[in-house]
Design a protein around this motif. Sequence first.
Motif, PDB file in Angstrom:
ATOM      1  N   UNK A  34      -3.210  -5.779  -3.650  1.00 49.50           N
ATOM      2  CA  UNK A  34      -3.732  -6.813  -4.511  1.00 49.50           C
ATOM      3  C   UNK A  34      -5.136  -7.177  -4.098  1.00 49.50           C
ATOM      4  N   UNK A  89      10.321   8.322   3.782  1.00 43.95           N
ATOM      5  CA  UNK A  89      10.167   7.363   4.872  1.00 43.95           C
ATOM      6  C   UNK A  89       9.262   7.950   5.952  1.00 43.95           C
ATOM      7  N   UNK A 105       5.895   6.378   7.329  1.00 40.05           N
ATOM      8  CA  UNK A 105       5.644   6.126   8.752  1.00 40.05           C
ATOM      9  C   UNK A 105       4.376   6.841   9.219  1.00 40.05           C
ATOM     10  N   UNK A 114      -2.001   1.903  12.188  1.00 35.61           N
ATOM     11  CA  UNK A 114      -1.999   1.387  13.551  1.00 35.61           C
ATOM     12  C   UNK A 114      -3.224   1.880  14.296  1.00 35.61           C
ATOM     13  N   UNK A 162      -9.798 -10.612  11.045  1.00 36.57           N
ATOM     14  CA  UNK A 162      -8.800 -11.018  10.064  1.00 36.57           C
ATOM     15  C   UNK A 162      -8.899 -10.151   8.820  1.00 36.57           C
ATOM     16  N   UNK A 163     -10.111  -9.823   8.479  1.00 32.44           N
ATOM     17  CA  UNK A 163     -10.283  -8.954   7.314  1.00 32.44           C
ATOM     18  C   UNK A 163      -9.622  -7.605   7.548  1.00 32.44           C
ATOM     19  N   UNK A 168      -7.162  -7.018   9.518  1.00 36.26           N
ATOM     20  CA  UNK A 168      -5.714  -7.217   9.463  1.00 36.26           C
ATOM     21  C   UNK A 168      -5.251  -7.324   8.021  1.00 36.26           C
ATOM     22  N   UNK A 169      -6.038  -8.054   7.288  1.00 40.67           N
ATOM     23  CA  UNK A 169      -5.730  -8.250   5.881  1.00 40.67           C
ATOM     24  C   UNK A 169      -5.628  -6.903   5.182  1.00 40.67           C
ATOM     25  N   UNK A 216      -2.485  -5.093   6.131  1.00 37.19           N
ATOM     26  CA  UNK A 216      -1.305  -5.655   5.465  1.00 37.19           C
ATOM     27  C   UNK A 216      -1.253  -5.195   4.016  1.00 37.19           C
ATOM     28  N   UNK A 220       0.009  -1.797   4.029  1.00 37.89           N
ATOM     29  CA  UNK A 220       1.443  -1.805   4.338  1.00 37.89           C
ATOM     30  C   UNK A 220       2.245  -2.154   3.105  1.00 37.89           C
ATOM     31  N   UNK A 221       1.809  -3.185   2.439  1.00 39.14           N
ATOM     32  CA  UNK A 221       2.530  -3.612   1.242  1.00 39.14           C
ATOM     33  C   UNK A 221       2.566  -2.473   0.235  1.00 39.14           C
ATOM     34  N   UNK A 239       5.027   0.306   1.448  1.00 38.55           N
ATOM     35  CA  UNK A 239       6.447  -0.051   1.340  1.00 38.55           C
ATOM     36  C   UNK A 239       6.857  -0.276  -0.102  1.00 38.55           C
ATOM     37  N   UNK A 240       5.959  -0.829  -0.867  1.00 40.27           N
ATOM     38  CA  UNK A 240       6.256  -1.006  -2.284  1.00 40.27           C
ATOM     39  C   UNK A 240       6.557   0.333  -2.938  1.00 40.27           C
ATOM     40  N   UNK A 243       7.716   2.847  -1.434  1.00 40.81           N
ATOM     41  CA  UNK A 243       8.933   3.424  -0.869  1.00 40.81           C
ATOM     42  C   UNK A 243      10.190   2.781  -1.444  1.00 40.81           C
ATOM     43  N   UNK A 244      10.085   1.539  -1.807  1.00 45.79           N
ATOM     44  CA  UNK A 244      11.266   0.792  -2.245  1.00 45.79           C
ATOM     45  C   UNK A 244      12.074   1.505  -3.328  1.00 45.79           C
TER      46      UNK A 244
END
Lengths: 449, 664
Positions: B1, B512, B516, B523, B639-640, B642-643, B646, B649-650, B653-654, B656-657
């Motif tokens: 997003x 999966x 990963x 990472x 923070x950016x 990290x943002x 994330x 990551x979202x 995983x989205x 993968x769901x």
Amino acid sequence: MKKNVYSYSSCILETLPLRVQQSSFSSTFPGKRLGQAAWSSEGFGSHWVRSVSVDLNNDASLVIDIPDALCERDKVKFTVHTKTTLSSFQKPEFSVPRQHEEFIWLHDTIVETEEYAGLIIPPAPPKPDFEGPREKMHKLGEGESSMTKEEYAKMKQELEAEYLAVFKKTVQVHEVFLQRLSSHPIFRKDRNFQIFLEYDQDLSVRRKNAKEMFGGFFKNMVKSADEVLISGVKEVDEFFEQEKTFLLDYSSKIKDASAKAEKMTRSHKNVADDYNHISGALNSTAADNNTAFKKHLEKYAEVFEKLRKLEDRVASDQELKLTELLRYYTRDIQAAKDLLYRRARALADNENSNKALDKARLKGKDIAQAEENQKQCLQKFDKLSESGKKELTSFKARRVVAFRKNLIEMTELEIKHAKVRRLKCCVYHYMFTRQCSGSHGKPGNMREF
Amino acid sequence: MAASSERSPPPFPDSEEPELLEDSDEEADAFTGTSISEMDSPSPDSTRPPKDIFNEPPEDIFSDPLSNINSEPQKKVDAKIPSPSSDEAVDLFSDPLDDDSEVMSSPEVQNPMPDLLNEPVEAPKSDSSSKSSSVKKAASAEMFGDDDDEEDLFKEPPKVVTKKPQPSGPPVDVFTEVKSDVKVKPQVKDDPTDLFAEEALTAPAPKPSSGSSSSRTNGVHSEEQDLFSEATVELSLDSPCNDRKNKEAVKPSVSAPAAPVASSSSKAPSKSLEELEEEESEDKFDLNISITNPEKVGDGMNAYMAYKVSTQTSLTMFRSKTFTVRRRFSDFLGLFEKLSEKHSQNGYLIPPPPEKSILGMTKVKVGKEDPSSAEFVERRRAALERYLQRVVSHPSLLQDPDVREFLEKEELPRAVSTQALSGAGFLKMLNKATDAVSKMTIKMNEQDVWFDEKIQDVENEEQHLRKLHVMVESLVNHRKELSGNTAVFAKSVAMLGSSEDNTALSRALSQLAEVEDRIEQLHQEQASNDFFTFSELLADYIRLLGAVRGCFDQRMKAWQRWQDAENMLQKKREAEAKLLWANKPDKLQQAKDEITEWEAKVTQYEREFERISATVRKEVIRFDKEKARDFNRQVIKYLESLLHSQQQLIKYWDAFLPEAKAIV
């Protein structure tokens, strides 16, 4: 499945590091009860998650759970709570205290029962392992004098979290064992099982003595030697032949994956711990600072504290959803392999009895006895094959369901955590951007000096 | 997003500005009387109405949504968010209101009004009514409010937590809440925890109903941007020349179309203008330095890395606006040597360059395309860049001809002193050792409390930063470990997938494994972010704190000189007295001359000491300021990053769901 929630009385670790010198874990977790409150009281853990689910039938006639557990010395005492409509029980609802050794006893008696040879026997729960937290506790006790207050608090926090995680897992894995038994149409009628559930006195199961331990070890040796021998026996049934190759292959793979997942989660935890330490160090830096920067430092410490919490949750959810799943199925597949082993034994017996019968016929004596023996062996083998086939098929279905459920749950949790983290980052990012733009080049800032 | 929006706030804010203005317009509607009257009084009280106003509009929307929305096209943006989940949203918005009333009643909280709120409120109004005087007021009010503002961030209004409702769709609701909080500034600090708790309270996987989800997402988007845009807007309005700037900032936004998205393009130029101005006003100069293209020159052990130093400036002291030179590492060290020689005795804080690393460089010289040597080069490049930027951001050092020469001159005489680096290093060490000895012997009784405390603080801070640095290094290592373990796990899962006999599960497992794999990459990236934005920052500041201590030492030396002169004068006076006693008039004149000479020296040294004290003090204050800013900047950057991870990551995983759900 009913969602039961474990709690941990907040006092459990309050007094925790006071008596660490004896380095005995028991003295520091003395008989604290895990009562009825909720994990979620920790602030975020409303997702008490079950790592492995086995409930294939939602039969309410025998429902077992472990609502409560007590950590005493090295032992964990579980309260096994049963609700039933079965007439074989005296009361519809009862609870008994059980220890890990009693679970093992139950497992062993079931394994030794001849008639269950054709069933996959639910794997015994692993021994409660508090080695990790104990080690940390030791470190904490040793370093108490050299640590600053912040560091000490951080360590304690880590310890608490780890202890809780281990405890949660232990309880769960024991519960799952019982639930697997209760959901199985044959095991649920097992006399020993019912005694285990109902008898409210100590079952006076003693720990295995040295000889028995050795015996068990020996048995394992024989078994693995046998396995080699038996693998030479020609398989008559294609289904089992396939299952055998599949399970052997799968078992080694899943074992590997489980070990790797464990490693991964552990390093994830390390990262979370690092965040924790950074947060602590930032706090102590802030403590010694008396310029305007102090507040910033405190803020950064807060950010890292948040990051720790989140990272910790990610790691523990991963552990619970993924690593535990793999671990559990490593054991379950071993149980399935054991079934194959028993069947292969029966097959070998069958063949031997055939040979014996041929020999007897050749020699012309003891024919009747040999015939009887051969018939029995064949019968046993057939029965074993039949139920084994059924068991293995249902095992497969169960495995797929469990994987599906866990993977979905894990993914959802990952997404959720990532979203929370993203949000946190956003909030802090916004805050700092604001602060940054608001703080420099202004006379107001100089006031501090 | 909206990954990009979060990573680089500046491009987006423009789109939001109209909304901001909008908000203020609403306020005018709601509270015309008060806001204007308050605005005219530049007392801290003027902070009140904006707060009110900001709380009010959302309320308005709910009380009579239709009229509001119709009258103000902008409000749709606001209304969009609450509408799908109206109950919670109402709560959310009304909540700050409650808070507000509390705030109003307690004067200390009410006082610190964020300038962010002030600006947009007043600026547009003044513009529309073409009253430039009120703009001035706004500016001054802002100045007033500002010092408090920062503290305010850290204040925790405890009530907020208990009052918060429980939203059902966390991501969305939380965002709307953030927004409301943005408006009610005092809550910002408290908000994170609060949000967090709420998030936790909700069910593990709360999915908003599919129908409303799309519109919600839109809402979220705008909110996120909103967050940053407001920040940026503030940033741009923040500089001393508020008056002029306000106008500039306001004009384009007013002329821009009402739709926030459409306005973005038209606003772009003004933004850059603001940025320019900001830099000017903040740093009093405009000089951008970047170091790029590290290049190996030569072969074998004589090889060295050359870096391209590009400068971009509008300063007249330079011959052109942009120029590029190639410099090697020892040139940087040489610059440092020159600067220290000239300026350190004056008490200036000379930014230290990165240390020489024989090991790292040898690797680069010998090794071919080794990732570790590439990392080394990048690390050094970044460190050199930061070093140069620190040098030129020092107003006095920038004036130094050597700095100018370093940036401008095509060929630089070889820096000799650093060439025999081990020798020089050894000498330096020796110097330091003698310094340390003399430091021990000099017992300076500190008269100045400020220095007394500061010296202690700096030492403590260095200790802490060292410790912190070790921990961050361990984070980097652990993260690398995690990355490695994730890769191994991914492989293992892929193997498991290939053995799996259920097709769907097998597919899911190999998916999966892919996820990963990607996470491993994340990472790894994060590990390098940990390192470059965080660990290096600490390393820099450990070095800089060393330099600060050097400044203190210089000051102490000056003091010592002064004291020595004082002692000498004393001796001379005693000698004179003796001469007087002994009645030796022939030598008396000489003694008297000496006394005057030493008196002059004492005054000179004392003045020098005072000067250096003042300089050091100024330097340290400047350093502290820079430090706070630097840390803030880096933390934001961190923070950016990290943002970003994330976000990824979202995404992973989205994706993968559905795979997991497809297992049958």
